[in-house]
Write a protein that holds these residues in place. Structure first.
Motif, PDB file in Angstrom:
ATOM      1  N   GLY A  26       0.788  -1.231   0.000  1.00  0.00           N
ATOM      2  CA  GLY A  26       0.000   0.000   0.000  1.00  0.00           C
ATOM      3  C   GLY A  26       0.815   1.274   0.000  1.00  0.00           C
ATOM      4  N   TRP A  27       2.153   1.163  -0.178  1.00  0.00           N
ATOM      5  CA  TRP A  27       3.015   2.331  -0.070  1.00  0.00           C
ATOM      6  C   TRP A  27       3.753   2.653  -1.361  1.00  0.00           C
ATOM      7  CZ3 TRP A  27       2.653   5.491   3.926  1.00  0.00           C
ATOM      8  CH2 TRP A  27       2.080   4.984   5.119  1.00  0.00           C
ATOM      9  N   GLY A  28       3.263   2.133  -2.484  1.00  0.00           N
ATOM     10  CA  GLY A  28       3.980   2.315  -3.732  1.00  0.00           C
ATOM     11  C   GLY A  28       4.224   3.758  -4.111  1.00  0.00           C
ATOM     12  N   GLY A  29       3.256   4.645  -3.901  1.00  0.00           N
ATOM     13  CA  GLY A  29       3.413   6.033  -4.304  1.00  0.00           C
ATOM     14  C   GLY A  29       4.579   6.741  -3.657  1.00  0.00           C
ATOM     15  N   LEU A  30       4.934   6.333  -2.439  1.00  0.00           N
ATOM     16  CA  LEU A  30       6.012   6.993  -1.706  1.00  0.00           C
ATOM     17  C   LEU A  30       7.293   6.173  -1.634  1.00  0.00           C
ATOM     18  CD1 LEU A  30       4.041   8.464   1.339  1.00  0.00           C
ATOM     19  CD2 LEU A  30       4.550   9.524  -0.858  1.00  0.00           C
ATOM     20  N   PRO A  70      -4.816  14.430 -10.440  1.00  0.00           N
ATOM     21  CA  PRO A  70      -3.821  13.352 -10.337  1.00  0.00           C
ATOM     22  C   PRO A  70      -2.392  13.862 -10.254  1.00  0.00           C
ATOM     23  CG  PRO A  70      -4.676  13.507 -12.574  1.00  0.00           C
ATOM     24  CD  PRO A  70      -5.518  14.428 -11.733  1.00  0.00           C
ATOM     25  N   GLY A  71      -2.157  15.082 -10.698  1.00  0.00           N
ATOM     26  CA  GLY A  71      -0.820  15.650 -10.637  1.00  0.00           C
ATOM     27  C   GLY A  71      -0.859  17.138 -10.884  1.00  0.00           C
ATOM     28  N   VAL A  72       0.237  17.808 -10.570  1.00  0.00           N
ATOM     29  CA  VAL A  72       0.373  19.237 -10.816  1.00  0.00           C
ATOM     30  C   VAL A  72       1.713  19.468 -11.501  1.00  0.00           C
ATOM     31  CG1 VAL A  72      -1.082  19.936  -8.869  1.00  0.00           C
ATOM     32  CG2 VAL A  72       1.371  19.622  -8.520  1.00  0.00           C
ATOM     33  N   ASP A  73       1.894  20.657 -12.050  1.00  0.00           N
ATOM     34  CA  ASP A  73       3.148  20.984 -12.708  1.00  0.00           C
ATOM     35  C   ASP A  73       4.296  20.839 -11.701  1.00  0.00           C
ATOM     36  OD1 ASP A  73       5.337  23.229 -13.323  1.00  0.00           O
ATOM     37  OD2 ASP A  73       4.420  22.574 -15.206  1.00  0.00           O
ATOM     38  N   PRO A  74       5.277  19.985 -11.972  1.00  0.00           N
ATOM     39  CA  PRO A  74       6.344  19.740 -10.986  1.00  0.00           C
ATOM     40  C   PRO A  74       7.122  20.991 -10.608  1.00  0.00           C
ATOM     41  CG  PRO A  74       6.380  18.072 -12.713  1.00  0.00           C
ATOM     42  CD  PRO A  74       5.421  19.137 -13.164  1.00  0.00           C
ATOM     43  N   GLY A 117       3.024  12.477  -9.419  1.00  0.00           N
ATOM     44  CA  GLY A 117       1.923  12.668 -10.353  1.00  0.00           C
ATOM     45  C   GLY A 117       1.654  11.455 -11.220  1.00  0.00           C
ATOM     46  N   GLN A 118       2.598  10.535 -11.309  1.00  0.00           N
ATOM     47  CA  GLN A 118       2.418   9.299 -12.067  1.00  0.00           C
ATOM     48  C   GLN A 118       1.932   8.138 -11.205  1.00  0.00           C
ATOM     49  OE1 GLN A 118       6.138   8.475 -14.048  1.00  0.00           O
ATOM     50  NE2 GLN A 118       6.347  10.586 -14.772  1.00  0.00           N
ATOM     51  N   ALA A 119       1.916   8.344  -9.893  1.00  0.00           N
ATOM     52  CA  ALA A 119       1.558   7.262  -8.965  1.00  0.00           C
ATOM     53  C   ALA A 119       0.043   7.223  -8.769  1.00  0.00           C
ATOM     54  CB  ALA A 119       2.249   7.473  -7.623  1.00  0.00           C
ATOM     55  N   PRO A 120      -0.603   6.090  -8.995  1.00  0.00           N
ATOM     56  CA  PRO A 120      -2.062   6.025  -8.814  1.00  0.00           C
ATOM     57  C   PRO A 120      -2.500   6.206  -7.368  1.00  0.00           C
ATOM     58  CG  PRO A 120      -1.151   3.839  -9.225  1.00  0.00           C
ATOM     59  CD  PRO A 120      -0.046   4.814  -9.472  1.00  0.00           C
ATOM     60  N   GLU A 121      -1.589   6.013  -6.416  1.00  0.00           N
ATOM     61  CA  GLU A 121      -1.937   6.157  -5.000  1.00  0.00           C
ATOM     62  C   GLU A 121      -1.943   7.610  -4.530  1.00  0.00           C
ATOM     63  OE1 GLU A 121       0.685   2.455  -5.576  1.00  0.00           O
ATOM     64  OE2 GLU A 121       0.728   4.576  -6.134  1.00  0.00           O
ATOM     65  N   VAL A 122      -1.438   8.530  -5.340  1.00  0.00           N
ATOM     66  CA  VAL A 122      -1.273   9.926  -4.915  1.00  0.00           C
ATOM     67  C   VAL A 122      -2.180  10.834  -5.733  1.00  0.00           C
ATOM     68  CG1 VAL A 122       0.339  11.855  -4.666  1.00  0.00           C
ATOM     69  CG2 VAL A 122       1.110   9.515  -4.201  1.00  0.00           C
ATOM     70  N   HIS A 123      -2.893  11.723  -5.044  1.00  0.00           N
ATOM     71  CA  HIS A 123      -3.658  12.781  -5.695  1.00  0.00           C
ATOM     72  C   HIS A 123      -3.357  14.104  -4.999  1.00  0.00           C
ATOM     73  CE1 HIS A 123      -5.824   9.498  -7.603  1.00  0.00           C
ATOM     74  NE2 HIS A 123      -6.326  10.373  -8.434  1.00  0.00           N
ATOM     75  N   VAL A 155      -1.976  20.344  -1.689  1.00  0.00           N
ATOM     76  CA  VAL A 155      -1.445  19.360  -0.757  1.00  0.00           C
ATOM     77  C   VAL A 155      -1.466  18.010  -1.455  1.00  0.00           C
ATOM     78  CG1 VAL A 155      -3.693  18.926   0.352  1.00  0.00           C
ATOM     79  CG2 VAL A 155      -1.570  18.368   1.563  1.00  0.00           C
ATOM     80  N   ALA A 156      -0.354  17.297  -1.394  1.00  0.00           N
ATOM     81  CA  ALA A 156      -0.271  15.951  -1.952  1.00  0.00           C
ATOM     82  C   ALA A 156      -0.767  14.963  -0.903  1.00  0.00           C
ATOM     83  CB  ALA A 156       1.163  15.622  -2.349  1.00  0.00           C
ATOM     84  N   VAL A 157      -1.569  13.994  -1.345  1.00  0.00           N
ATOM     85  CA  VAL A 157      -2.190  13.040  -0.419  1.00  0.00           C
ATOM     86  C   VAL A 157      -1.948  11.628  -0.933  1.00  0.00           C
ATOM     87  CG1 VAL A 157      -4.346  12.281   0.648  1.00  0.00           C
ATOM     88  CG2 VAL A 157      -3.942  14.720   0.234  1.00  0.00           C
ATOM     89  N   HIS A 158      -1.418  10.787  -0.078  1.00  0.00           N
ATOM     90  CA  HIS A 158      -1.176   9.382  -0.424  1.00  0.00           C
ATOM     91  C   HIS A 158      -2.286   8.524   0.172  1.00  0.00           C
ATOM     92  CE1 HIS A 158       0.597   5.326  -0.177  1.00  0.00           C
ATOM     93  NE2 HIS A 158       1.299   5.694  -1.230  1.00  0.00           N
ATOM     94  N   ASP A 159      -2.791   7.597  -0.640  1.00  0.00           N
ATOM     95  CA  ASP A 159      -3.888   6.718  -0.245  1.00  0.00           C
ATOM     96  C   ASP A 159      -3.350   5.292  -0.123  1.00  0.00           C
ATOM     97  OD1 ASP A 159      -6.223   5.316   0.139  1.00  0.00           O
ATOM     98  OD2 ASP A 159      -7.208   6.009  -1.686  1.00  0.00           O
ATOM     99  N   THR A 160      -3.326   4.749   1.094  1.00  0.00           N
ATOM    100  CA  THR A 160      -2.827   3.387   1.298  1.00  0.00           C
ATOM    101  C   THR A 160      -3.901   2.339   1.037  1.00  0.00           C
ATOM    102  OG1 THR A 160      -3.427   3.192   3.651  1.00  0.00           O
ATOM    103  CG2 THR A 160      -1.326   4.264   3.132  1.00  0.00           C
ATOM    104  N   GLY A 161      -5.146   2.780   0.863  1.00  0.00           N
ATOM    105  CA  GLY A 161      -6.264   1.859   0.746  1.00  0.00           C
ATOM    106  C   GLY A 161      -7.115   1.826   1.999  1.00  0.00           C
ATOM    107  N   THR A 162      -6.497   2.188   3.138  1.00  0.00           N
ATOM    108  CA  THR A 162      -7.236   2.305   4.400  1.00  0.00           C
ATOM    109  C   THR A 162      -7.057   3.686   5.028  1.00  0.00           C
ATOM    110  OG1 THR A 162      -5.374   1.379   5.666  1.00  0.00           O
ATOM    111  CG2 THR A 162      -7.067  -0.157   4.892  1.00  0.00           C
TER     112      THR A 162
END
Length: 334
Positions: free
Chosen positions: A27-31, A202-206, A239-245, A260-267
């Motif tokens: 559940g931590w792929g985005g980070l 899903p992403g912003v200008d880096p 911005g390429q990670a499906p777990e991060v919005h 604000v970047a938010v990571h979703d672990t599924g729970t």
């Protein structure tokens, strides 16, 4: 149980076998994906070391992220591939957040297994670095972590703030707050929604993200503290990670007023970096406080159980329903 540990310097070596698959399944792929951590290692002042602990059959038990903080060290230099300080501390925590620990354990791994994996990691460090460090420091540990990561010195540090999601809808959350807080939140949201577009992207200008995040970090950093900014490459990969919005605030020209970047672990939803311009550069007051109820609303919509807000500003976060959770440092002698 015989465990094997594969260590890697992300600037000079490839990922440990199965790294990305393991952290993604946990559940931590985005980070924790290798390319994400390598982007941070390339802009770090201290060399990074990644470790994957697996059993004899190759099944991963744990991943660790550490940095070798050399002594005396120079804040004006960057880490070089394959080069290690002569001495210093090894700090195990996630980057760039100061609120996340430096380990990921396999789902279902019991307390004994976690202790064995942590001990195997510490032993692998001794073999790799030999006398080049004095101690291993695990940061941001929970009370349950202390049962499997042990050392001669344990210190309590600033608590972590989190909101446990116990409401079926956003109206239920609002009803749980004092009346004056509800009225203030509604007034603020109406005012912001009049001329600001708030959305999840899903992403912003880096480049924008790196600039605005550094603006906030610099505002809260001592002038004597020198630290490189979070690199643009990191935000591009998030911005390429499906777990991060990204929760974004934009003006009528679509210019970024805050995110604000938010990571979703599924729970759990985990709030990461906040970025916004200074008021002298067109920053809009009140956006930071507006993001908390919007994050709660998002967690409710997704059916998540917890919204992690990290450490710091407890007087602000508790007003929105957050409660403190103890965190600790454990020092493991070499």
């Amino acid at each position: 149980m015989s465990l094997r540990v594969e260590l890697a310097d992300p600037l000079s070596e490839g990922p440990p076998d199965g790294w990305d698959r393991f952290v993604t399944d946990a559940g931590w792929g985005g980070l924790w994906r290798f390319d994400v951590l390598r982007s941070l290692a390339g802009a770090a002042q201290a060399p990074t070391l990644l470790a994957l602990v697996a059993d004899a059959s190759g099944h991963p038990w744990a991943a660790f992220h550490a940095r070798h903080l050399g002594l005396p060290g120079s804040p004006l230099t960057f880490a070089a591939p394959g080069r290690w300080p002569w001495t210093g501390l090894v700090e195990c925590r996630h980057q760039p957040s100061a609120s996340l620990p430096g380990h990921v354990f396999a789902a279902g791994l019991d307390e004994r297994g976690r202790a064995e994996a942590s001990a195997a990691f510490a032993a692998a460090l001794r073999r790799r670095l030999r006398a080049r460090y004095t101690a291993l420091v695990h940061r941001t540990l929970t009370a349950s972590d202390l049962r499997s990561i042990r050392g001669p010195l344990t210190l309590k540090v600033k608590p972590h703030l989190a909101i446990e999601i116990a409401w079926p809808d956003f109206d239920g959350y609002l009803a749980s707050l004092p009346g004056d807080r509800r009225r203030e939140m509604r007034r603020s949201r109406r005012a912001i929604d009049e001329d600001v577009t708030v959305s999840w992207e899903p992403g912003v200008d880096p480049r924008d993200a790196a600039r605005l995040a550094e603006t906030v970090r610099r505002r809260h950093r001592s002038r004597r503290h020198i630290a490189p900014p979070v690199p643009e490459r990191y935000f591009a990969l998030l911005g390429q990670a499906p777990e991060v919005h990204f929760l974004t605030y934009r003006d009528h020209r679509a210019a970024l007023l805050g995110f604000v970047a938010v990571h979703d672990t599924g729970t759990r939803l985990i709030s990461l970096l906040w970025g916004a311009p200074d008021h002298t550069e067109g920053g809009r007051p009140g956006l930071y406080f507006d993001l908390y109820p919007r994050l709660v609303e998002r967690a409710i919509q997704l059916g998540r159980t917890t919204l992690d807000l990290g450490k710091g500003l407890p007087e602000v976060k508790t007003r929105y329903g957050a409660t403190p959770h103890a965190r600790h440092i454990v020092v493991v002698a070499r």
